[in-house]
Design a protein around this motif. Structure first.
Motif, mmCIF file in Angstrom:
data_model
loop_
_atom_site.group_PDB
_atom_site.id
_atom_site.type_symbol
_atom_site.label_atom_id
_atom_site.label_comp_id
_atom_site.label_asym_id
_atom_site.label_seq_id
_atom_site.Cartn_x
_atom_site.Cartn_y
_atom_site.Cartn_z
ATOM 1 N N PRO A 1 41.803 -24.896 -56.404
ATOM 2 C CA PRO A 1 42.200 -23.586 -56.916
ATOM 3 C C PRO A 1 41.818 -23.361 -58.372
ATOM 4 N N TRP A 2 41.417 -24.450 -59.083
ATOM 5 C CA TRP A 2 41.023 -24.313 -60.491
ATOM 6 C C TRP A 2 40.210 -25.533 -60.918
ATOM 7 N N LYS B 1 49.293 -21.009 -49.184
ATOM 8 C CA LYS B 1 49.994 -19.910 -49.869
ATOM 9 C C LYS B 1 50.171 -20.185 -51.355
ATOM 10 N N GLU B 2 50.076 -21.440 -51.792
ATOM 11 C CA GLU B 2 50.216 -21.769 -53.208
ATOM 12 C C GLU B 2 48.875 -21.800 -53.949
ATOM 13 N N TYR B 3 47.777 -21.520 -53.232
ATOM 14 C CA TYR B 3 46.445 -21.603 -53.831
ATOM 15 C C TYR B 3 46.322 -20.681 -55.039
ATOM 16 N N ALA B 4 46.624 -19.399 -54.860
ATOM 17 C CA ALA B 4 46.520 -18.439 -55.964
ATOM 18 C C ALA B 4 47.537 -18.706 -57.069
ATOM 19 N N LEU C 1 48.505 -20.281 -62.608
ATOM 20 C CA LEU C 1 49.256 -21.115 -63.536
ATOM 21 C C LEU C 1 48.317 -21.888 -64.464
ATOM 22 N N LEU C 2 47.269 -22.475 -63.891
ATOM 23 C CA LEU C 2 46.327 -23.257 -64.693
ATOM 24 C C LEU C 2 45.461 -22.357 -65.570
ATOM 25 N N ARG D 1 37.116 -21.978 -62.236
ATOM 26 C CA ARG D 1 36.481 -21.582 -60.980
ATOM 27 C C ARG D 1 37.344 -22.076 -59.825
ATOM 28 N N GLU D 2 37.047 -21.569 -58.646
ATOM 29 C CA GLU D 2 37.758 -22.008 -57.453
ATOM 30 C C GLU D 2 36.767 -22.192 -56.324
#
Length: 403
Positions: free
Chosen positions: A344-345, A321-324, A329-330, A338-339
């Motif tokens: 996630p970044w 759930k914190e992936y996006a 944030l980054l 990219r992911e």
């Protein structure tokens, strides 16, 4: 000539050639490339390829580039199909169980060509298999998938079962191509192009591919060094000995860099995670800020020659759930990245560009190796890690397991 004397000779000769290049640089600007100012990640390269094959592209050459593209790949499209083609970037696949996007989708008269662009990124689970499901469902007159990878490596079994990949390959639905394999097509495009500005840009794209994906350096310098070596059997023997030691030299320097990063990280209370890999591809350096952290800062090599590297945070997939939120944030802090299924970044570094101002291509450039040797590479990596720490920590992403 012994090997040490040979190295001294190469150093002196290279300096002489560099001085000669410098004298002509004012008129020729050989180091200039528009690609130094462009996004050359997966999305940026997809945008460029999509622009070239778009009959409505601002290159104003109509369908000639797309027609040359399908002929180069042996896809049986007619000129009328190329002229009517519609190009979509990041094309959605809404009917699939897992939502995906096709990097470049070319559609015409019930037919389609999907381009899966993999200059650095790894496959996602069932990714290529899902694309074929989409093509089979939507394009009854024929769907093709071009798997465009860094050096012509096909999709992983993780992405499509080997027997299915073989079946699709035999039916010419799956076409695997390396970036160097684009060069004959680009050469044809230049021969067809009537606009000198576009012709020059395509030529720059060819040079970019040769340097990034084929490890080519300045042709003039290489040719003159080779000419010098072959004029003397003793020089040639010494040169071959030096070449044979290159891999061992790089390995020794990577070990030194690992020790330097470990020392610098320990001074901040961080940990350099041990890594055991049998291949260079996907190897790298992972820094854990705290013992309970889920995310780690990482620098990773994308292929066996270290001709591509990326940096970012690893340890979290799209199901988290914190992936996006972490990715957003980054992106706010460092720009678009990219992911993929474990990050996630992330993105490729560039010289003189924060937060990690180093070369992306460690095969084609001696700058990273010189930086390791003089002790300046590890502090750059640690400084980048610190910048990520300073963004993640205030939001609670450091020092605890994420729910």
């Amino acid at each position: 000539m012994n090997d040490v004397a040979m190295l001294d000779h190469i150093t002196a000769l290279t300096a002489t050639l560099a001085a000669a290049d410098k004298q002509s640089a004012e008129k020729l600007a050989p180091a200039f490339s528009p690609f130094a100012f462009m996004e050359t990640d997966e999305l940026g390269l997809s945008r460029l390829i999509g622009w070239l094959i778009n009959p409505s592209g601002s290159h104003a050459q109509g369908a000639s580039f797309l027609d040359a593209f399908v002929r180069h790949l042996g896809i049986p499209w007619q000129p009328v199909d190329c002229a009517a083609a519609q190009i979509t970037l990041e094309a959605p696949t809404p009917r699939l169980t897992e939502f995906r996007r096709i990097d470049v989708l070319v559609e015409s008269h019930g037919r389609a060509i999907a381009i899966e662009n993999k200059p650095t990124a790894a496959d996602q689970a069932r990714q290529v298999q899902d694309y074929f499901t989409h093509l089979d469902q939507h394009y009854p007159l024929g769907g093709y998938l071009i798997y465009l990878s860094r050096n012509g490596t096909g999709p992983s079994p993780f992405s499509i079962p080997p027997e299915e990949a073989e079946r699709r390959t035999q039916s010419r639905q799956l076409l695997v191509l390396g970036y160097v394999g684009l060069l004959p097509w680009l050469e044809t495009c230049r021969s067809l192009c009537l606009a000198s500005r576009i012709n020059s840009f395509i030529s720059d794209f060819e040079t970019y591919i040769r340097r990034r994906f084929n490890g080519e350096r300045t042709v003039t310098t290489h040719d003159q060094l080779v000419t010098d070596f072959v004029t003397s059997p003793t020089r040639l023997a010494s040169a071959l000995n030096v070449i044979a030691a290159a891999d061992a030299l790089r390995l020794r320097l990577i070990g030194r860099l690992q020790d330097d990063i470990r020392t610098e990280a320990a001074g901040r209370g961080w940990t350099l995670l041990p890594e055991i890999r049998s291949t260079i591809q996907w190897s790298g350096f992972s820094i854990l800020f705290g013992g309970n952290d889920e995310l780690k800062f990482r620098v990773e090599f994308g292929d066996e020659r270290r001709s591509s590297c990326c940096f970012g945070v690893w340890g979290m997939g799209p199901g988290h759930k914190e992936y996006a939120p972490v990715g957003n944030l980054l992106t706010s802090a460092f720009g678009r990245g990219r992911e993929h299924h474990v990050s996630p970044w992330h993105r490729n570094p560039r010289p003189q560009e924060a937060p990690l101002p180093i070369e992306d291509n460690w095969f084609n450039s001696d700058a990273p190796w010189r930086a390791i040797a003089d002790g300046t590479m590890a502090p750059k990596i640690i400084a980048a890690a610190q910048s990520f720490h300073d963004v993640l920590a205030p939001q609670g992403y450091v020092g605890r397991r994420l729910p």
